[in-house]
Design a protein around this motif. Structure first.
Motif, PDB file in Angstrom:
ATOM      1  N   TRP A  32       0.928  -1.291  -0.130  1.00 43.72           N
ATOM      2  CA  TRP A  32       0.193   0.156  -0.117  1.00 43.72           C
ATOM      3  C   TRP A  32       0.783   1.295   0.159  1.00 43.72           C
ATOM      4  O   TRP A  32       0.503   2.134  -0.766  1.00 43.72           O
ATOM      5  N   ALA A  33       2.032   1.230   0.841  1.00 46.28           N
ATOM      6  CA  ALA A  33       2.980   2.476   0.655  1.00 46.28           C
ATOM      7  C   ALA A  33       3.445   2.826  -0.344  1.00 46.28           C
ATOM      8  O   ALA A  33       3.404   3.960  -0.964  1.00 46.28           O
ATOM      9  N   ALA A  34       3.858   1.632  -1.270  1.00 49.91           N
ATOM     10  CA  ALA A  34       4.347   1.817  -2.377  1.00 49.91           C
ATOM     11  C   ALA A  34       3.396   2.300  -3.706  1.00 49.91           C
ATOM     12  O   ALA A  34       3.473   3.175  -4.519  1.00 49.91           O
ATOM     13  N   ALA A  35       2.078   1.779  -3.488  1.00 54.80           N
ATOM     14  CA  ALA A  35       0.999   1.993  -4.480  1.00 54.80           C
ATOM     15  C   ALA A  35       0.641   3.480  -4.235  1.00 54.80           C
ATOM     16  O   ALA A  35       0.494   4.230  -5.174  1.00 54.80           O
ATOM     17  N   GLU A  36       0.530   4.097  -2.887  1.00 55.26           N
ATOM     18  CA  GLU A  36       0.157   5.450  -2.532  1.00 55.26           C
ATOM     19  C   GLU A  36       1.282   6.601  -2.921  1.00 55.26           C
ATOM     20  O   GLU A  36       0.569   7.519  -3.670  1.00 55.26           O
ATOM     21  N   ARG A  37       2.669   6.127  -2.647  1.00 55.39           N
ATOM     22  CA  ARG A  37       3.642   6.844  -3.332  1.00 55.39           C
ATOM     23  C   ARG A  37       3.537   7.039  -4.728  1.00 55.39           C
ATOM     24  O   ARG A  37       4.194   8.060  -5.286  1.00 55.39           O
ATOM     25  N   ALA A  38       3.279   5.963  -5.505  1.00 53.92           N
ATOM     26  CA  ALA A  38       3.486   6.051  -7.045  1.00 53.92           C
ATOM     27  C   ALA A  38       2.735   6.965  -7.554  1.00 53.92           C
ATOM     28  O   ALA A  38       2.839   7.240  -8.980  1.00 53.92           O
ATOM     29  N   HIS A  39       1.548   7.358  -7.334  1.00 55.22           N
ATOM     30  CA  HIS A  39       0.399   8.336  -7.920  1.00 55.22           C
ATOM     31  C   HIS A  39       0.208   7.393  -9.363  1.00 55.22           C
ATOM     32  O   HIS A  39       0.192   8.139 -10.404  1.00 55.22           O
ATOM     33  N   ALA A  40       0.095   6.174  -9.442  1.00 50.52           N
ATOM     34  CA  ALA A  40      -0.295   5.495 -10.478  1.00 50.52           C
ATOM     35  C   ALA A  40      -1.587   5.702 -10.999  1.00 50.52           C
ATOM     36  O   ALA A  40      -2.521   6.040 -10.429  1.00 50.52           O
ATOM     37  N   ASP A  41      -1.597   5.392 -12.489  1.00 52.98           N
ATOM     38  CA  ASP A  41      -2.789   5.301 -13.143  1.00 52.98           C
ATOM     39  C   ASP A  41      -3.481   4.181 -13.089  1.00 52.98           C
ATOM     40  O   ASP A  41      -4.581   3.728 -13.429  1.00 52.98           O
ATOM     41  N   VAL A  42      -2.577   2.818 -12.887  1.00 54.56           N
ATOM     42  CA  VAL A  42      -2.951   1.683 -13.130  1.00 54.56           C
ATOM     43  C   VAL A  42      -2.068   0.794 -12.373  1.00 54.56           C
ATOM     44  O   VAL A  42      -0.771   1.134 -12.100  1.00 54.56           O
ATOM     45  N   ILE A  43      -2.444  -0.379 -11.486  1.00 55.87           N
ATOM     46  CA  ILE A  43      -1.712  -1.281 -10.924  1.00 55.87           C
ATOM     47  C   ILE A  43      -1.551  -2.522 -11.617  1.00 55.87           C
ATOM     48  O   ILE A  43      -2.723  -3.159 -11.833  1.00 55.87           O
ATOM     49  N   VAL A  44      -0.372  -2.787 -11.920  1.00 54.15           N
ATOM     50  CA  VAL A  44      -0.185  -4.179 -12.482  1.00 54.15           C
ATOM     51  C   VAL A  44       0.479  -5.036 -11.363  1.00 54.15           C
ATOM     52  O   VAL A  44       1.444  -4.712 -10.758  1.00 54.15           O
ATOM     53  N   TYR A  45      -0.232  -6.402 -11.105  1.00 50.69           N
ATOM     54  CA  TYR A  45       0.483  -7.119  -9.899  1.00 50.69           C
ATOM     55  C   TYR A  45       0.329  -8.648 -10.069  1.00 50.69           C
ATOM     56  O   TYR A  45      -0.259  -9.010 -11.019  1.00 50.69           O
ATOM     57  N   HIS A  46       1.032  -9.179  -9.475  1.00 45.92           N
ATOM     58  CA  HIS A  46       1.361 -10.471  -9.215  1.00 45.92           C
ATOM     59  C   HIS A  46       0.380 -11.079  -8.328  1.00 45.92           C
ATOM     60  O   HIS A  46       0.012 -10.563  -7.085  1.00 45.92           O
ATOM     61  N   PRO A  47      -0.016 -12.295  -8.331  1.00 44.88           N
ATOM     62  CA  PRO A  47      -1.185 -12.596  -7.370  1.00 44.88           C
ATOM     63  C   PRO A  47      -0.558 -12.702  -5.947  1.00 44.88           C
ATOM     64  O   PRO A  47      -1.247 -12.696  -5.163  1.00 44.88           O
ATOM     65  N   LYS A  48       0.682 -12.925  -5.472  1.00 42.46           N
ATOM     66  CA  LYS A  48       1.090 -13.090  -4.376  1.00 42.46           C
ATOM     67  C   LYS A  48       0.948 -11.473  -3.639  1.00 42.46           C
ATOM     68  O   LYS A  48       0.899 -11.458  -2.485  1.00 42.46           O
ATOM     69  N   MET A  49       1.061 -10.604  -4.518  1.00 35.04           N
ATOM     70  CA  MET A  49       0.573  -9.145  -3.877  1.00 35.04           C
ATOM     71  C   MET A  49      -0.914  -8.957  -3.953  1.00 35.04           C
ATOM     72  O   MET A  49      -1.460  -8.166  -4.652  1.00 35.04           O
ATOM     73  N   PHE A  50      -1.649  -9.805  -3.145  1.00 37.17           N
ATOM     74  CA  PHE A  50      -2.947  -9.771  -3.165  1.00 37.17           C
ATOM     75  C   PHE A  50      -3.757  -8.644  -2.587  1.00 37.17           C
ATOM     76  O   PHE A  50      -5.030  -8.496  -2.799  1.00 37.17           O
TER      77      PHE A  50
END
Length: 349
Positions: A32-50
């Motif tokens: 969550w910390a990484a996603a919040e800092r990224a200011h991303a338009d989309v999240i691409v993730y591996h299933p381990k990052m559930f």
């Protein structure tokens, strides 16, 4: 036996997860910390990052599941990776996905549910799982492998796209070290042998098996040492300890990881897979079914005789070499990264 082995693997996984609960919670928090800092338009993730689809929900952006092998999307065509292939019909194949999604989903709901409560999101609705958002709509899925290796099943949903492998090309000015360059030019194209990050229980034994097989087959070899368990002791003149430019070898021998398999096939080289676990036996079966490599040799069954026979077949079977070269051309014609980007841009737009 393979079925019981897989059940034991699942049981061991559950025990590990229970013991590593704090680590899982840290993983969700760090994600969550990484996603919040990224200011991303989309999240691409591996299933381990559930936690990723839950982060996306809070941020109001799309989440896209990226899979390196066919692991989660149910199909009648074949069982989930990790299960043995059986001629028991579609009910068995479908059941394997229910098992994977059921066990994985419970773990994901537990840890993601804690995070949602902490950040004020409502409880996870019944319709949300690994393949669906909170509103029940499908999560877009990118299968990062070639349809020439795994043909797209007719019963996969439109939300699942097979893009082709995702290659990261190195600088075009790379050249082998001088000693490796000299070795490559000193005789017939060698065989590349390396087991990636898979550490053998008995590295010395594995090395002895490989060296004896190389001598029995009468081939030159490049041995990749390190994590894979091969050691630098007692190497004959036919073996060179270094990483290879795969285009310069006659065949590749490895553990069957998704990336290593893709690299060897892209170069158009016959492939011998000696799998440890996970998705590796799956890639080994696909290689053999496509006729671009001998039957896989599980690490537990690896002997000098079996490996030597596989080396001889991979380096002397003209039809196998031609099929591997043709498959390599097909894979090189694909743009897996480009197709994945097209899907992501369409979602963002």
């Amino acid at each position: 036996a393979m079925g019981s082995s897989y059940v034991k693997t699942l049981a061991n996984l559950l025990r590990i997860v229970r013991r590593l609960g704090p680590m899982q919670r840290d993983l969700v928090a760090d994600g969550w910390a990484a996603a919040e800092r990224a200011h991303a338009d989309v999240i691409v993730y591996h299933p381990k990052m559930f936690g990723a689809p839950h982060y996306a929900e809070r941020l109001g952006i799309p989440a896209v599941l990226g899979l390196l092998f066919p692991q989660l999307v149910p199909t009648d065509a074949f069982p989930a990776v990790g299960f043995p292939e059986r001629d028991w019909g579609m009910w068995y194949n479908r059941l394997t996905y229910r098992i994977v999604l059921g066990i994985s989903g419970r773990l994901a709901r537990y840890f993601s549910g804690q995070w949602r409560a902490e950040y004020g999101l409502p409880p996870i609705p019944r319709g949300m799982d690994f393949l669906h958002r909170t509103d029940g709509s499908p999560i877009p899925i990118l299968h990062a492998f070639s349809e020439h290796i795994v043909p797209t099943p007719s019963d996969w949903p439109e939300s699942a796209t097979t893009t082709g492998f995702w290659f990261l090309d190195r600088s075009s000015d790379w050249t082998p070290p001088d000693d490796l360059y000299a070795f490559l030019d000193a005789g017939d194209p060698p065989v590349y042998i390396g087991f990636g990050s898979m550490a053998a229980r008995d590295p010395e034994r594995t090395t002895r098996i490989v060296l004896e097989a190389v001598q029995r087959a009468g081939v030159r070899a490049i041995l990749a040492t390190g994590w894979g368990g091969l050691t630098a002791s007692d190497v004959p003149p036919t073996g060179h300890l270094a990483l290879a430019a795969v285009e310069r070898v006659s065949a590749v021998v490895h553990h069957g990881g998704a990336g290593t398999t893709a690299a060897g096939l892209r170069a158009g080289r016959p492939t011998v897979i000696c799998p440890f676990f996970g998705d590796q036996p799956f890639w080994g079966r696909r290689i053999h079914a496509l006729g671009v490599g001998p039957s896989p040799i599980p690490q537990k069954e690896l002997t000098p005789e079996k490996l030597a026979a596989a080396l001889i077949q991979a380096t002397t079977d003209a039809e196998m070499r031609q099929r591997a070269e043709a498959l390599g051309r097909e894979i090189r014609s694909e743009d897996g990264v480009g197709r994945a980007v097209d899907v992501l841009e369409a979602l963002v737009a």
